[in-house]
Design an enzyme around this catalytic site. Structure first.
Site, PDB file in Angstrom:
ATOM      1  N   SER A   1       0.859  -1.197   0.000  1.00 50.61           N
ATOM      2  CA  SER A   1       0.000   0.000   0.000  1.00 50.61           C
ATOM      3  C   SER A   1       0.883   1.230   0.000  1.00 50.61           C
ATOM      4  O   SER A   1       2.063   1.160   0.337  1.00 50.61           O
ATOM      5  CB  SER A   1      -0.858   0.018   1.267  1.00 50.61           C
ATOM      6  OG  SER A   1      -0.034   0.360   2.386  1.00 50.61           O
ATOM      7  N   ASP A   2       0.293   2.376  -0.345  1.00 52.91           N
ATOM      8  CA  ASP A   2       1.039   3.603  -0.111  1.00 52.91           C
ATOM      9  C   ASP A   2       0.944   3.892   1.394  1.00 52.91           C
ATOM     10  O   ASP A   2       0.167   3.265   2.127  1.00 52.91           O
ATOM     11  CB  ASP A   2       0.459   4.752  -0.955  1.00 52.91           C
ATOM     12  CG  ASP A   2       1.474   5.867  -1.153  1.00 52.91           C
ATOM     13  OD1 ASP A   2       1.337   6.628  -2.118  1.00 52.91           O
ATOM     14  OD2 ASP A   2       2.416   5.974  -0.327  1.00 52.91           O
ATOM     15  N   TRP A   3       1.704   4.877   1.817  1.00 54.91           N
ATOM     16  CA  TRP A   3       1.864   5.149   3.248  1.00 54.91           C
ATOM     17  C   TRP A   3       0.524   5.413   3.934  1.00 54.91           C
ATOM     18  O   TRP A   3      -0.114   6.430   3.674  1.00 54.91           O
ATOM     19  CB  TRP A   3       2.769   6.374   3.404  1.00 54.91           C
ATOM     20  CG  TRP A   3       3.195   6.662   4.790  1.00 54.91           C
ATOM     21  CD1 TRP A   3       2.412   6.988   5.848  1.00 54.91           C
ATOM     22  CD2 TRP A   3       4.545   6.689   5.279  1.00 54.91           C
ATOM     23  NE1 TRP A   3       3.171   7.208   6.967  1.00 54.91           N
ATOM     24  CE2 TRP A   3       4.478   7.042   6.642  1.00 54.91           C
ATOM     25  CE3 TRP A   3       5.793   6.475   4.725  1.00 54.91           C
ATOM     26  CZ2 TRP A   3       5.617   7.156   7.435  1.00 54.91           C
ATOM     27  CZ3 TRP A   3       6.931   6.603   5.503  1.00 54.91           C
ATOM     28  CH2 TRP A   3       6.829   6.927   6.851  1.00 54.91           C
TER      29      TRP A   3
ATOM     30  N   ALA B   1      -2.259   4.159   3.423  1.00 56.45           N
ATOM     31  CA  ALA B   1      -3.419   4.177   2.520  1.00 56.45           C
ATOM     32  C   ALA B   1      -4.524   3.249   3.004  1.00 56.45           C
ATOM     33  O   ALA B   1      -5.700   3.473   2.698  1.00 56.45           O
ATOM     34  CB  ALA B   1      -2.986   3.801   1.102  1.00 56.45           C
TER      35      ALA B   1
END
Ligand code: GLC
Length: 735
Positions: free
Chosen positions: A291-293, A295
């Site tokens: 995932s992005d940070w 997210a």
């Protein structure tokens, strides 16, 4: 004990030894065993908690991304974590943590160390948007190869790059991180970037795993704001945003990162259609998705999850294998599975994918990096030479009236005015890895070196922003005493990149006023720009005799600019993103559809619909003449091939590199309307004065004349299609 039982005991132990290699090597630790067998063996030994940690990424060191002040890991750093974002460039620090994982945990699974190596680790080369303007994918491969070597030998196994989001709104700061507005361009550079990062052998200490981001459609962020909703039809998803990912997945990218944006009501980080139906089932991707940070936790903010357990369950079920830094999988997954709300099989598949990439990287055999001095791995002369070549080829000459550039060799007095003249930090651009501002050759220092017999005078004039114009008088005095004046303006490096959205794409008024003031001093004025997005230059353009778009060129930026100004290098950059005439035109990009009432209506009453500088625009110090476009046939089968060619002659007095862009256009497509034109091939080559070179587009109809429908299926439609190059077009009938 009867003979038969002794014999069966022998048989069982022999069987065990054969499965596990030598008697003391567990299968997952046997480098000779097939990776899938090693994964099976390791999975069979892991507890639920160990699997959950494996699917989690934590932070090792300081968080160096100020935008991520929330969604921090609320769980203590644990050596059983599958990965860490490693904020450090010291192999010793990395090895110390890896030792805890490998030697102090029950199964000794090595950690994969990731970081944002976007355009360089320590040898910072131009931002990706600038690299797109080189039209030289091989050069990007060289650059990402340098970044990979510096990273792996410093302790980073995995970069969160290349960013391959197609972007058409320069208000969006992250346009700086990708390769512009065109899906084909982004696809070619995506593959080139992965090739350089990953090389041919992922276990080599010159290569790292890549991460395609931000999957998917992040560039469609509403109104250029970050972290927001993106309205994307399935047709546009397939036509515009997915092609770079498909190309790079098929080129062997090992990971992807799920994005922050909400894709028409289903957030990217919980989107089963994109992360499983497409990525896994259609493209057979077998790496992993991080995932992005934060997210996953942000699914709550987006109104898609009711709490962290709901968020975790939706994310991993959709296809997010690893949770970046918010600790949500660690905090919720055990209970979700024990309570029967989530099948352990879903977690198992995620962990298998993560282990697969670790085995491919050779981390089980080589978990540690050699602890070498910086000088043996960073800023090597060959690396700097590649960065300088990239800076030279990325710069775009936007204006050159009276051929004022290259400067006359006899010029005696050069004035350098503006906040960028001695700037170093902002020349590095955003996402500058472990770059040091002190490594940057400034414009000032480079001019002093490039023009040893000229007097180089300097005045800052003003800062990047603010209202202080007290420096204008000194700047005017310096300018009046010179033969030629360079006004060096630009953006701070954090005005683009993540969370770098700006409602206006004008430079701050104080900088524009400085140019206006200097333009009245009666000297030739050359404007240089360092920026991370297309700017609105319409009002500034008349005030400069020449304009050089330098972008954020990295450590050798000043040197490259000076080389172009002196004529030692002939500029060859061409825009991969449109420069609007006005921000009020946004979104504006070359491959738009025709209006229903083209060409008479569908335009503004009060402004042109044309940009100031279009996609593909860039000047040279020489001139190129294009012959008549030739096609090998005007009829071709749907599964056929043909060629289109054109001779290009360098009709000037200096060598120059020319990029030929090949477009197609389809006047009538019954499945889905087509853009006015769409890029399908490009080629760059250097021509000596007087040299003629034939540029050929080898057309495979199924590849180059095909389109993709809203189910992701490619199709060729019989009928007329036009091949366009340099304003010429020829019709071909697809039968
Ligand atoms: C950031 C960015 C992403 C980056 C990640 C790790 O929020 O969106 O591009 O790779 O976090 O720093």
């Amino acid at each position: 004990m009867r003979i038969s039982s002794i014999f069966s005991l022998f048989l069982v132990s022999a069987l065990f030894v054969s499965c596990s290699g030598s008697s003391d090597t567990l299968v997952y630790k046997d480098a000779n065993a097939p990776i899938e067998k090693r994964i099976d063996d390791l999975m069979s030994r892991m507890t639920l908690e160990e699997k959950i940690y494996q699917a989690s990424q934590q932070l090792l060191g300081e968080n160096d991304n100020d935008n991520n002040f929330e969604s921090m890991n609320t769980v203590d750093l644990d050596p059983r974590a599958g990965s860490v974002i490693y904020s450090g460039d010291d192999p010793v620090h990395r090895n110390a943590f890896q030792k805890k994982a490998v030697e102090e945990t029950r199964l000794g699974i090595p950690v994969i160390f990731g970081h944002d190596i976007i355009h360089g680790f320590r040898t910072i080369y131009p931002i990706p948007l600038a690299m797109g303007c080189t039209w030289n994918p091989d050069l990007l491969t060289q650059c990402t190869g340098v970044a990979a070597q510096e990273s792996r030998q410093s302790g980073i196994d995995w970069t969160f790059a290349p960013m391959i989001d197609v972007a058409r709104d320069p208000r969006w700061g992250r346009i700086s991180e990708g390769y512009g507005e065109d899906p084909y361009t982004a696809s070619v550079f995506a593959v080139a970037g992965v090739k350089g990062f990953q090389g041919d052998d992922l276990t080599s200490d010159h290569n790292i795993a890549s991460c395609l981001k931000h999957y998917v459609g992040y560039g469609a962020s509403e109104a250029g704001r970050d972290y927001v909703y993106s309205e994307i039809s399935k047709q546009t998803l397939w036509d515009t945003y997915l092609p770079p990912y498909e190309a790079a997945v098929k080129a062997g990218a090992q990971t992807l990162m799920s994005a922050f944006n909400d894709i028409s009501g289903v957030p990217a980080s919980a989107n089963h259609y994109t992360m499983t139906d497409i990525l896994r089932d259609k493209w057979n991707f077998d790496g992993f998705v991080v995932s992005d940070w934060g997210a996953i936790e942000q699914l709550i903010n987006q109104g898609y999850a009711s709490d962290i357990s709901d968020a975790a369950s939706k994310a991993i079920s959709a296809g997010v294998d690893m949770d970046m830094t918010d600790g949500i999988y660690i905090r919720t997954m055990q209970k979700l599975i024990v309570d029967g709300k989530l099948s352990e099989k879903v977690l198992d598949e995620a962990v298998r994918r993560i282990l697969r990439v670790k085995f491919r990287l050779g981390l089980f055999e080589k978990p540690y990096v050699k602890e070498t001095p910086d000088s043996t791995r960073l800023l090597l002369p060959t690396s700097l030479a590649i960065a300088e070549n990239a800076a030279e080829e990325s710069m775009v000459l936007l204006k050159n009236d009276d051929n004022i550039l290259p400067l006359n060799a006899n010029v005696k007095n050069i004035a350098l005015i503006g906040p960028m003249v001695k700037d170093q930090e902002d020349m590095l651009g955003n996402w500058n890895g472990y770059g040091h501002a002190s490594d940057v050759t400034t414009i000032y220092d480079a001019f002093v070196k490039e023009f040893p017999s000229a007097k180089i005078s300097y005045a800052a004039g003003c800062s990047h922003d603010g209202e202080d114009r007290s420096g204008f008088a000194e700047a005017l005095r310096v300018a009046k005493s010179a033969d030629v004046v360079f006004v060096c303006l630009g953006e701070k490096n954090l005005w683009s990149g993540e969370n770098g959205s700006r409602a206006t794409i004008l430079l701050p008024q104080v900088q524009r006023d400085l140019l206006t003031a200097i333009s009245k001093c009666g000297k030739p004025v050359i404007l240089t720009l360092n920026n991370g997005r297309p700017l609105e230059l319409t009002a500034m353009e008349p005030e400069a005799t020449a304009i050089l778009e330098m972008w954020q060129p990295g450590v050798t930026g000043g040197t490259a600019a000076a080389a172009i100004v002196s004529g030692r290098v002939n500029p060859s950059g061409k825009l991969c993103a449109t420069f609007p005439y006005s921000a009020t035109q946004i979104p504006i990009y070359y491959n738009r559809r025709n209006p229903a009432r083209t060409p008479t209506q569908g335009y503004y009453q009060d402004m042109t619909v044309e940009p100031l500088y279009p996609f593909g625009y860039g000047l040279s110090y020489t001139t190129f003449n294009y012959s008549e476009l030739k096609i090998s046939t005007d009829k071709v089968a749907q599964n056929g091939t043909m060629t289109a060619s054109i001779d290009v002659t360098n009709t000037g007095k200096v060598a120059g590199k020319e990029t030929v862009h090949w477009f197609i256009s389809d006047p009538a497509c019954s499945v889905v309307t087509r853009p006015m034109k769409e890029l399908r091939y490009f080629e760059k080559a250097e021509l000596q004065p007087g040299e003629t070179r034939t540029f050929t587009f080898n057309i495979d109809v199924a590849r180059d004349f095909s389109y993709i429908n809203d189910e992701g299926n490619r199709f060729v439609e019989p009928g007329d299609i036009y091949i366009e190059v340099n304003g010429q077009r020829e019709k071909v009938v697809v039968e």
